[in-house]
Scaffold this motif. Structure first.
Motif, short mmCIF file in Angstrom:
data_model
loop_
_atom_site.label_atom_id
_atom_site.label_comp_id
_atom_site.label_asym_id
_atom_site.label_seq_id
_atom_site.Cartn_x
_atom_site.Cartn_y
_atom_site.Cartn_z
N VAL A 105 7.15 -4.48 9.49
CA VAL A 105 5.87 -4.01 10.05
C VAL A 105 5.90 -2.48 10.21
O VAL A 105 5.31 -1.93 11.11
CB VAL A 105 5.55 -4.68 11.41
N GLU A 106 6.63 -1.83 9.32
CA GLU A 106 6.83 -0.38 9.40
C GLU A 106 5.87 0.36 8.45
O GLU A 106 5.80 0.01 7.26
CB GLU A 106 8.28 -0.09 9.00
N PRO A 107 5.14 1.36 8.96
CA PRO A 107 4.28 2.13 8.04
C PRO A 107 5.13 2.82 6.97
O PRO A 107 6.27 3.19 7.23
CB PRO A 107 3.64 3.19 8.94
N THR A 108 4.58 2.95 5.78
CA THR A 108 5.37 3.56 4.69
C THR A 108 5.15 5.06 4.60
O THR A 108 6.02 5.79 4.13
CB THR A 108 4.97 3.00 3.31
N GLY A 109 3.97 5.54 4.98
CA GLY A 109 3.64 6.94 4.71
C GLY A 109 3.46 7.17 3.22
O GLY A 109 3.41 8.30 2.75
N GLU A 110 3.39 6.08 2.47
CA GLU A 110 3.24 6.20 1.01
C GLU A 110 2.00 5.44 0.55
O GLU A 110 1.41 4.67 1.30
CB GLU A 110 4.47 5.59 0.33
N ALA A 111 1.64 5.66 -0.70
CA ALA A 111 0.43 5.04 -1.25
C ALA A 111 0.52 3.51 -1.21
O ALA A 111 1.62 2.94 -1.20
CB ALA A 111 0.23 5.50 -2.68
N PHE A 112 -0.66 2.88 -1.20
CA PHE A 112 -0.70 1.41 -1.06
C PHE A 112 0.00 0.68 -2.20
O PHE A 112 0.43 -0.45 -2.05
CB PHE A 112 -2.16 0.93 -0.93
N ASN A 113 0.10 1.35 -3.37
CA ASN A 113 0.69 0.64 -4.52
C ASN A 113 2.09 1.14 -4.84
O ASN A 113 2.59 0.93 -5.94
CB ASN A 113 -0.23 0.79 -5.74
N SER A 114 2.75 1.78 -3.85
CA SER A 114 4.09 2.29 -4.14
C SER A 114 5.08 1.12 -4.30
O SER A 114 4.98 0.11 -3.61
CB SER A 114 4.55 3.26 -3.05
N ILE A 115 6.00 1.34 -5.23
CA ILE A 115 6.98 0.27 -5.50
C ILE A 115 8.23 0.61 -4.71
O ILE A 115 9.16 1.25 -5.19
CB ILE A 115 7.28 0.18 -7.02
N VAL A 116 8.20 0.20 -3.45
CA VAL A 116 9.31 0.57 -2.57
C VAL A 116 9.57 -0.57 -1.58
O VAL A 116 8.65 -1.19 -1.06
CB VAL A 116 8.99 1.92 -1.84
N LEU A 117 10.86 -0.86 -1.39
CA LEU A 117 11.26 -1.87 -0.41
C LEU A 117 12.23 -1.22 0.58
O LEU A 117 12.87 -0.21 0.24
CB LEU A 117 11.98 -3.05 -1.11
N ASP A 118 12.34 -1.81 1.77
CA ASP A 118 13.28 -1.30 2.75
C ASP A 118 14.71 -1.45 2.18
O ASP A 118 15.11 -2.54 1.79
CB ASP A 118 13.14 -2.11 4.04
N GLU A 119 15.44 -0.33 2.15
CA GLU A 119 16.74 -0.34 1.45
C GLU A 119 17.76 -1.26 2.09
O GLU A 119 18.60 -1.84 1.42
CB GLU A 119 17.30 1.07 1.39
#
Ligand code: DON
Length: 343
Positions: A105-119
């Motif tokens: 439930v953490e904000p990304t600060g990145e675009a809605f379509n960013s391909i990123v997962l919590d490391e």
């Protein structure tokens, strides 16, 4: 229904037509009608057909009064706004602990379509970005694709108070061009964050984004959350009361993507936007706002929508953390000085 109750609802619907609040909304509409900045989304080709001057504002109060101005009957696709409500259904289906193990439930600060997962945990950051939304859609229960979709549509019916349909050309347009979403789904499959029914879940995700709503539906959905999960017009419960807090918390922190901080600072209402041009915003215990205007800013949020919500929040002191006396008293503006006791 007693006669007294009938008179009260008659009075309240007449007020809804004649109240100064309606004049306020008309002025707001005129103020931003000529704002011509922003661009209509075209990365899903079918969305580019939307007209930039479509503009509708609707407010539904928790006692069921409806105020609207502009194109509030114009249908458009719900897009990412669906994500907040699907999150609620996933919570109902699986409970908080399990859902939290799959989506943070953490904000990304990145675009809605960013391909990123919590490391560390391999979870998508939150249910409002595409990766997180695909993961929550995966959690929707049902015996096969048809039943899962039926449950989703039935949930939206409870929120809006009417049957909704899918825009098939938009669905097919998304399905054909949605390789970025497909990449996210496979990345999550690689880490065991989603089940292997990838095609079914992606279809379901594209379908949920292609559900057609209008500005009034968005206001009704927000008013339902504002009313603790019960649709203020039909009286039907749309979501278990226990999960309303979870849904609106994530809307506040992540609902406007990488503009969520600025939004919370300026507007201070849990909200969710979609690339179709819709915004739904919740003033807890008071009302729901639905705005529709397709031109978007660079972060994917409706430009007129942001301005409208910002003005309403400021003028009526609806910011969650507002402690100053607001410019206008909402109840007086809605009732227009015509107390129902006069009936
Ligand atoms: O998956 C997508 O990209 C779209 N179906 C939804 C994106 C969206 O609405 C982002 N909102 N501002």
């Amino acid at each position: 229904m007693t006669e007294k109750h009938d008179l009260k609802s008659l009075a309240s619907s007449i007020n809804a037509v004649a109240s100064p609040f309606r004049s306020y909304l008309n002025e707001l509409y005129e103020k931003y009608e000529s704002l011509n900045d922003g661009t209509v989304a075209d990365y899903i080709p079918e969305l580019a057909l939307a007209k930039p001057d479509w503009f509708g504002i609707c407010i539904v109060t928790v006692d069921g009064q409806v105020f609207d101005v502009g194109n509030c009957d114009q249908l458009f696709t719900i897009q990412s706004i669906s994500k907040a409500f699907i999150y609620g259904l996933a919570l109902e289906d699986n409970g908080r602990e399990y859902v939290n193990s799959k989506v943070s439930v953490e904000p990304t600060g990145e675009a809605f379509n960013s391909i990123v997962l919590d490391e560390k945990t391999n979870r998508p950051y939150n249910p409002m970005v595409n990766a997180g939304a695909i993961a929550t859609t995966d959690l929707i229960k049902g015996n096969g694709a048809t039943e899962r979709l039926k449950r989703i549509l039935d949930m939206f019916r409870r929120y809006t108070g009417r049957e909704l349909n899918i825009n098939v050309p938009v669905f097919l347009s998304e399905k054909t061009t949605g390789n970025r979403n497909r990449a996210m789904a496979y990345l999550m499959l690689n880490f065991g964050m989603v089940s292997d029914r990838i095609d079914e879940t992606l279809d379901l995700y594209f379908q949920q984004c292609s559900i057609m709503v209008n500005a009034q539906d968005l206001a009704m959905m927000a008013a339902t959350l504002a009313n603790g999960g019960v649709n203020p017009v039909t009286g039907e419960r749309a979501i278990d009361e226990r999960y309303v807090q979870d849904v609106i918390s994530v809307m506040l922190t992540c609902g406007m993507y990488d503009a969520s901080g600025e939004w919370t600072y300026n507007v201070g209402m849990p909200a969710k936007s979609g690339v179709g041009g819709g915004i739904t915003a919740v003033a807890l215990g008071k009302l729901g706002i639905g705005v529709f205007s397709p031109p978007l800013d660079e972060k994917g949020n409706s430009l007129r929508g942001i301005k409208v919500c910002s003005d309403i929040s400021r003028d009526f002191g609806l910011h969650l953390f507002n402690v100053a006396k607001s410019e206008k008293n909402l109840q007086e503006w809605i009732e227009g000085g015509n107390s129902l006791d006069n009936w």
